[in-house]
Design a protein around this motif. Structure first.
Motif, PDB file in Angstrom:
ATOM      1  N   GLU A 346       2.591   3.025  -5.898  1.00 20.74           N
ATOM      2  CA  GLU A 346       2.219   4.437  -5.837  1.00 20.74           C
ATOM      3  C   GLU A 346       0.622   4.600  -6.041  1.00 20.74           C
ATOM      4  OE1 GLU A 346       3.128   7.249  -4.254  1.00 20.74           O
ATOM      5  OE2 GLU A 346       5.366   7.209  -4.355  1.00 20.74           O
ATOM      6  N   ALA A 347       0.241   4.022  -7.324  1.00 23.99           N
ATOM      7  CA  ALA A 347      -0.993   3.862  -7.792  1.00 23.99           C
ATOM      8  C   ALA A 347      -1.957   3.175  -6.565  1.00 23.99           C
ATOM      9  CB  ALA A 347      -1.131   3.531  -9.227  1.00 23.99           C
ATOM     10  N   VAL A 348      -1.506   2.010  -6.444  1.00 25.23           N
ATOM     11  CA  VAL A 348      -2.333   1.155  -5.456  1.00 25.23           C
ATOM     12  C   VAL A 348      -2.784   2.015  -4.147  1.00 25.23           C
ATOM     13  CG1 VAL A 348      -2.209  -0.770  -3.900  1.00 25.23           C
ATOM     14  CG2 VAL A 348      -1.847  -0.887  -6.409  1.00 25.23           C
ATOM     15  N   LYS A 349      -1.410   2.423  -3.534  1.00 23.06           N
ATOM     16  CA  LYS A 349      -1.415   3.303  -2.287  1.00 23.06           C
ATOM     17  C   LYS A 349      -2.505   4.312  -2.314  1.00 23.06           C
ATOM     18  CE  LYS A 349       2.633   4.492  -1.598  1.00 23.06           C
ATOM     19  NZ  LYS A 349       3.981   5.079  -0.713  1.00 23.06           N
ATOM     20  N   ASN A 350      -2.635   5.132  -3.337  1.00 19.03           N
ATOM     21  CA  ASN A 350      -3.589   6.199  -3.347  1.00 19.03           C
ATOM     22  C   ASN A 350      -4.656   6.152  -4.066  1.00 19.03           C
ATOM     23  OD1 ASN A 350      -1.824   8.576  -2.302  1.00 19.03           O
ATOM     24  ND2 ASN A 350      -0.245   7.287  -3.750  1.00 19.03           N
ATOM     25  N   ASN A 351      -5.054   4.426  -4.455  1.00 22.02           N
ATOM     26  CA  ASN A 351      -6.323   4.041  -5.008  1.00 22.02           C
ATOM     27  C   ASN A 351      -6.591   5.011  -6.238  1.00 22.02           C
ATOM     28  OD1 ASN A 351      -8.382   2.527  -5.438  1.00 22.02           O
ATOM     29  ND2 ASN A 351      -9.809   3.800  -4.264  1.00 22.02           N
ATOM     30  N   PHE A 698       3.332  -3.462   0.472  1.00 29.90           N
ATOM     31  CA  PHE A 698       3.672  -4.635  -0.409  1.00 29.90           C
ATOM     32  C   PHE A 698       2.149  -5.211  -0.740  1.00 29.90           C
ATOM     33  CE2 PHE A 698       4.502  -9.461  -0.021  1.00 29.90           C
ATOM     34  CZ  PHE A 698       4.910  -9.593  -1.256  1.00 29.90           C
ATOM     35  N   VAL A 699       1.449  -5.762  -0.002  1.00 28.87           N
ATOM     36  CA  VAL A 699      -0.040  -5.982  -0.249  1.00 28.87           C
ATOM     37  C   VAL A 699      -0.679  -5.084   0.272  1.00 28.87           C
ATOM     38  CG1 VAL A 699      -1.795  -7.789   0.073  1.00 28.87           C
ATOM     39  CG2 VAL A 699       0.395  -8.610  -0.225  1.00 28.87           C
ATOM     40  N   THR A 700      -0.456  -4.472   1.332  1.00 31.63           N
ATOM     41  CA  THR A 700      -1.008  -3.437   1.957  1.00 31.63           C
ATOM     42  C   THR A 700       0.118  -2.537   2.858  1.00 31.63           C
ATOM     43  OG1 THR A 700      -2.826  -2.552   3.401  1.00 31.63           O
ATOM     44  CG2 THR A 700      -1.584  -4.451   4.154  1.00 31.63           C
ATOM     45  N   GLN A 856       0.169  -9.696   5.561  1.00 29.80           N
ATOM     46  CA  GLN A 856      -0.404  -8.403   5.026  1.00 29.80           C
ATOM     47  C   GLN A 856      -1.753  -8.661   4.378  1.00 29.80           C
ATOM     48  OE1 GLN A 856       2.205  -5.722   2.838  1.00 29.80           O
ATOM     49  NE2 GLN A 856       3.652  -5.559   4.408  1.00 29.80           N
ATOM     50  N   ARG A 857      -1.905 -10.023   3.645  1.00 24.02           N
ATOM     51  CA  ARG A 857      -3.232 -10.337   2.892  1.00 24.02           C
ATOM     52  C   ARG A 857      -4.241 -10.476   4.037  1.00 24.02           C
ATOM     53  NH1 ARG A 857      -4.893  -9.853  -2.373  1.00 24.02           N
ATOM     54  NH2 ARG A 857      -6.380 -11.627  -2.687  1.00 24.02           N
ATOM     55  N   GLY A 858      -3.955 -11.054   4.897  1.00 22.16           N
ATOM     56  CA  GLY A 858      -5.051 -11.143   5.881  1.00 22.16           C
ATOM     57  C   GLY A 858      -5.344  -9.717   6.443  1.00 22.16           C
ATOM     58  N   ARG A 859      -4.669  -8.803   6.776  1.00 18.88           N
ATOM     59  CA  ARG A 859      -4.761  -7.419   7.221  1.00 18.88           C
ATOM     60  C   ARG A 859      -5.489  -6.669   6.032  1.00 18.88           C
ATOM     61  NH1 ARG A 859      -0.049  -6.589   8.580  1.00 18.88           N
ATOM     62  NH2 ARG A 859       0.700  -4.758   7.382  1.00 18.88           N
ATOM     63  N   ALA A 860      -4.975  -7.030   4.800  1.00 18.48           N
ATOM     64  CA  ALA A 860      -5.756  -6.149   3.693  1.00 18.48           C
ATOM     65  C   ALA A 860      -7.272  -6.658   3.423  1.00 18.48           C
ATOM     66  CB  ALA A 860      -5.131  -6.476   2.260  1.00 18.48           C
ATOM     67  N   GLN A 866     -11.618  -7.046  -0.809  1.00 18.97           N
ATOM     68  CA  GLN A 866     -10.654  -8.008  -1.487  1.00 18.97           C
ATOM     69  C   GLN A 866     -10.177  -7.531  -3.076  1.00 18.97           C
ATOM     70  OE1 GLN A 866     -11.638 -11.940  -1.277  1.00 18.97           O
ATOM     71  NE2 GLN A 866     -10.110 -12.954  -2.702  1.00 18.97           N
ATOM     72  N   GLY A 867     -10.924  -7.009  -3.548  1.00 22.51           N
ATOM     73  CA  GLY A 867     -10.627  -6.753  -5.201  1.00 22.51           C
ATOM     74  C   GLY A 867      -9.703  -5.712  -5.280  1.00 22.51           C
TER      75      GLY A 867
END
Length: 870
Positions: A346-351, A698-700, A856-860, A866-867
């Motif tokens: 949730e925190a990552v999705k909403n930065n 997941f990653v994104t 997902q890593r490539g899309r992210a 990247q960070g």
């Protein structure tokens, strides 16, 4: 229940405490002489329960008191229920009306009826006479009214429905499928009140022997200040991470769940601090409340203290408490791991931003927490060696060990006196300074001592839960009385006598809190005894089995769904303990029986944990989930939406029971250390992947097919045997006539499945049951005798004689008619055959996970720097 305005603005601290008290301990709190009298009653109850649990109870208490302790336990609970809980919302709260006094004292007398007239009841063989039956009926009426006040109307209504079924089960308005002969008032009251089959049955016995001491332990530990210490430590460790307040809420609630024993109190205790901070970093009111609800409710499934249900499982399943918490450990642990991951996503999705300006490494934080828990477990385990050395080398070792524990406590208290006492922080302050673990951990290290004592006696010495809690509670008595004056001495302060008086007040208040927190549990277990008594008196359990089998079409998964839905529906009105008692009494045996008919051997503990997991959703599930309303009252959000979000966050709690029914490795049943570690690692990965799949990130942000793949990967990691069995079946069909030869040729330590077919004793209809024959190390010619089974040829069939009473499979085959026209025969024999390790299925699952990760890593990398990728 909060009003719309309350939900928008949130409630004050006083209103929140009133919400907790009205839910858990009673909304009425009279002052003056009446308040003092009720406090004395509550303290007397607590002291009685402590003495009852002590090793010297038989020397201190008369035998009649020990033998009738359930009656005394209920007498205290029912009296305090009428004193503490108003009859209606409009009833006065500052004084106790005369009718409540009358009902309270009448409840005490009738609860103690079996104590006062013990000789008469024993001489009558437990059969009620014309006087007994009316007192028993009045006792049930008072019990139901007390339960209505303390637990809400649902519990009393369900008990009344079951009681009506006892009396009027033969009526034509009752469906044929559940109709029975009915019982007279005298017979029913004998069963429900005079004997130990109903109200004074196993559930109330567990409440009396075990549950009270654990609730009191939690109340005293909280009064000592451990709750605030655990919350601060959680925020010090996790508060500075992305979504840190939510992660700290999860860990803090897991620790506080050990103390409070109530999901509602847990929500308010930790939520008043965590929810505002979660909102501060970007969580909506509903999501902040939902995180706290999911964390607090899950506190009930976390060993070593799992609420009343764990102790009931000991009695119902017939295994030790250590076995119960061993089986419950892995699902509870990975459930909390998943919840931490949910709030991270949730925190990552909403930065979301972080709190404070301190840079904290996620890896170091996780490593530090893991090191703490491993170290704590190692300490609890390792302390047995010096203890045993002292016990074997010295006389009066008990006194010496007690002195060593006290000296350890004094040393830790001296360390704590060197830092400032921890004060509750203001989450709404303009600048939030989160605590530094390295600076505050010394302030409460001595709080771990009672927990270590509890875990040591439970897990290492394997003493009874009641005795284990007794010794841990005794240590808390010492801590509450001495921590304030000893700190004053170490700090060179005066006012020693005043600090000692403060400690006495803390102890007495803890005794009062423990008793008030037990009112609802005592009444819930007593009232649930009516449902259990109805099942044993009427045989409705077998009828329920037939009904569920009919509705599910014999499909085990559909039947489990029905059991889960029943738990959720009942959970809208019943507390967790009562819900567990009702559903397990009705359905646990049904699941085992129908599982055996479907060819799946389901351990009874797995079924009870299944029911328990759905039962804890009682405080979450809209539209009635009280924990969700409490969280909404703190957050100012909408209660219904908070409940639905909390239910979504709790999906892993809903999914896990289905998994461990079919894969009992998750319950660590017949699993060695090496395999147990592998199961823990694979299950942890599986629950994280399942969480990522259901959260859509997941990653994104995941595409739909990626979410489906993640859930599939989780399923493979949870159930590798499902796919391996289709590649290479674990059993080979053997002709029934060759059963004896197959038993002799089977490798030692393996298992053989035998499907038995024959007429049901009650219905004469043919049905199947699968039994498991464990192949031991005996000589091949002796193996058949150790099974307790005897076969004979009947034409082309292999028939079975009735097993001897007490033999390994006698109970599983007890419902067959061995003396009817149809023989009980062996329908199918499945002999074990070599199979590749099911864990090989992890390889394609992990390769597929790596494929999704790379996608997902490539899309992210193309979407965000990247960070900032997860």
């Amino acid at each position: 229940m909060a009003t719309d305005q309350d939900q928008r603005k949130g409630l004050s601290e006083e209103e929140l405490q009133d919400l907790v008290s009205s839910s858990d301990a009673g909304a009425r709190n009279p002052v003056g002489s009446v308040g003092l009298f009720l406090s004395i009653v509550a303290i007397t109850w607590s002291v009685f329960q402590v003495v009852l649990a002590s090793p010297l109870s038989n020397q201190i208490l008369p035998g009649s008191v020990v033998n009738n302790s359930r009656q005394i336990h209920l007498a205290f609970a029912i009296f305090l229920a009428f004193m503490a809980y108003p009859a209606f919302k409009s009833s006065p709260r500052d004084y106790i009306p005369i009718p409540d006094w009358i009902m309270g004292f009448a409840g005490v007398f009738i609860a103690l009826y079996g104590y006062f007239f013990y000789d008469k009841i024993v001489n009558s063989g437990g059969l009620a006479d014309d006087i007994d039956k009316w007192f028993a009926l009045a006792g049930l009426a008072l019990l139901f009214e007390g339960a209505r006040r303390a637990l809400g109307p649902a519990m009393a209504i369900i008990a009344v429905i079951f009681l009506f079924y006892v009396f009027y089960g033969s009526s034509t308005i009752v469906p044929d499928v559940i109709r029975w002969g009915g019982a007279s008032l005298k017979k029913a009251m004998s069963h429900m009140w005079i004997t130990s089959e109903g109200v004074f049955g196993i559930a109330l016995g567990v409440s009396t022997k075990f549950v009270f001491l654990f609730v009191l332990f939690g109340a005293l530990l909280d009064k000592a200040g451990a709750g605030n210490y655990f919350i601060k430590m959680a925020f010090g460790a996790l508060g500075h991470l992305k979504g840190g307040p939510a992660k700290a809420a999860v860990v803090g609630s897991a620790a506080t769940g050990l103390i409070s024993g109530s999901s509602i109190a847990n929500v308010v205790t930790t939520g008043t601090f965590t929810i505002p901070l979660m909102k501060r970093v970007g969580f909506s009111s509903e999501k902040a409340g939902a995180v706290e609800v999911a964390s607090s409710v899950n506190g009930q499934i976390m060993p070593p203290v799992m609420g009343a249900a764990a102790f009931l499982m000991v009695e119902y399943v017939g295994i030790s408490y250590v076995e119960v918490i061993t089986h419950a450990f892995l699902p509870a642990t990975i459930s909390y791991i998943a919840l931490v991951y949910i709030v991270h996503l949730e925190a990552v999705k909403n930065n979301m931003p972080t709190l404070g300006n301190r840079v904290v490494s996620m890896g170091r934080t996780i490593g530090g927490m893991a090191a703490f828990f491993v170290g704590f477990a190692a300490l609890c385990y390792g302390v047995q060696y010096p203890v045993r050395a002292i016990s074997s080398a010295l006389p009066n070792s008990g006194l010496i060990l007690s002195a060593l524990v006290f000296l350890t406590y004094v040393a830790l208290l001296w360390v704590a006196s060197g830092v400032a006492d921890l004060e509750a922080d203001d989450p709404n302050a303009k600048e939030v300074e989160l605590p530094v673990v390295g600076e505050i951990y010394k302030a409460g290290l001595y709080y771990l001592l009672p927990i270590i004592v509890l875990v040591y006696f439970l897990m290492i010495e394997q003493k009874s839960p009641g005795l284990s809690a007794f010794w841990a509670t005794m240590l808390l008595f010492v801590i509450l009385l001495t921590q304030r004056p000893l700190k004053s001495v170490f700090r060179g302060e005066s006012a020693l006598f005043e600090r000692f008086k403060d400690g006495v007040v803390d102890l007495l208040q803890g005794l009062v809190d423990g008793a008030r927190n037990m009112i609802g549990i005592g009444l819930a277990t007593a009232t649930a005894g009516v449902i259990v008594g109805t099942v044993t008196l009427t045989g409705v359990g077998q009828v329920m089995a037939d009904l569920v089998e009919f509705l599910s079409g014999g499909n085990l998964i559909l039947m489990l769904v029905m059991v889960g839905l029943l738990s959720l529906v009942l959970g809208m009105g019943l507390p967790t303990t009562a819900n567990y008692i009702v559903v397990s009494s009705l359905m646990a045996g049904v699941v085992v029986q129908l599982g055996a008919q479907s060819g799946l051997v389901v351990p009874l503990i797995a079924v009870h944990l299944f029911v328990f997991y759905f039962g804890i959703m009682a405080d979450v599930t809209p539209p009635v989930g009280l924990a969700s309303f409490a969280a909404a009252a703190v957050s100012g959000g909408d209660a219904i939406r908070t409940g639905f979000v909390a239910f979504f966050y709790s999906l892993r709690t809903v999914a896990l029971p289905f998994v461990f029914i079919f894969n009992t490795d998750l319950l660590l049943i017949d699993v060695g250390w090496a395999q147990g570690i592998l199961v823990f690692i694979s299950a942890s990965i599986a629950i994280l992947v399942f969480t990522a799949g259901t959260m859509g990130w997941f990653v994104t942000k995941s595409r739909i097919y990626e979410s489906v793949l993640l859930i599939l990967i989780a399923f493979v990691l949870f159930r590798p045997d499902f796919f391996m069995d289709r590649v290479q079946p674990p059993f080979a069909d053997v002709p029934p006539a060759a059963l004896t030869q197959a038993i002799e040729e089977a490798p030692a330590g393996s298992e053989m499945r035998v499907v038995i077919n024959g007429p049901d004793f009650d219905t004469s209809e043919l049905r199947d049951t699968t039994i498991v024959l464990s192949i031991g190390d005996e000589a091949p010619a002796d193996r058949l005798a150790t099974t307790g089974l005897s076969f004979f040829a009947e034409g082309d069939d292999l028939a079975l004689d009735e097993p001897a009473f007490g033999s390994p499979h006698a109970s599983a085959l007890a419902d067959y008619d061995f003396y009817g026209d149809e023989f009980v025969t062996v329908k199918e024999v499945l002999a074990p055959q070599s199979q590749l390790p099911k864990e090989l299925m992890f390889i394609p699952a992990l390769l597929l996970l790596a494929f999704v990760y790379m996608l997902q890593r490539g899309r992210a990398r193309r979407v965000i720097p990247q960070g900032e990728a997860a």
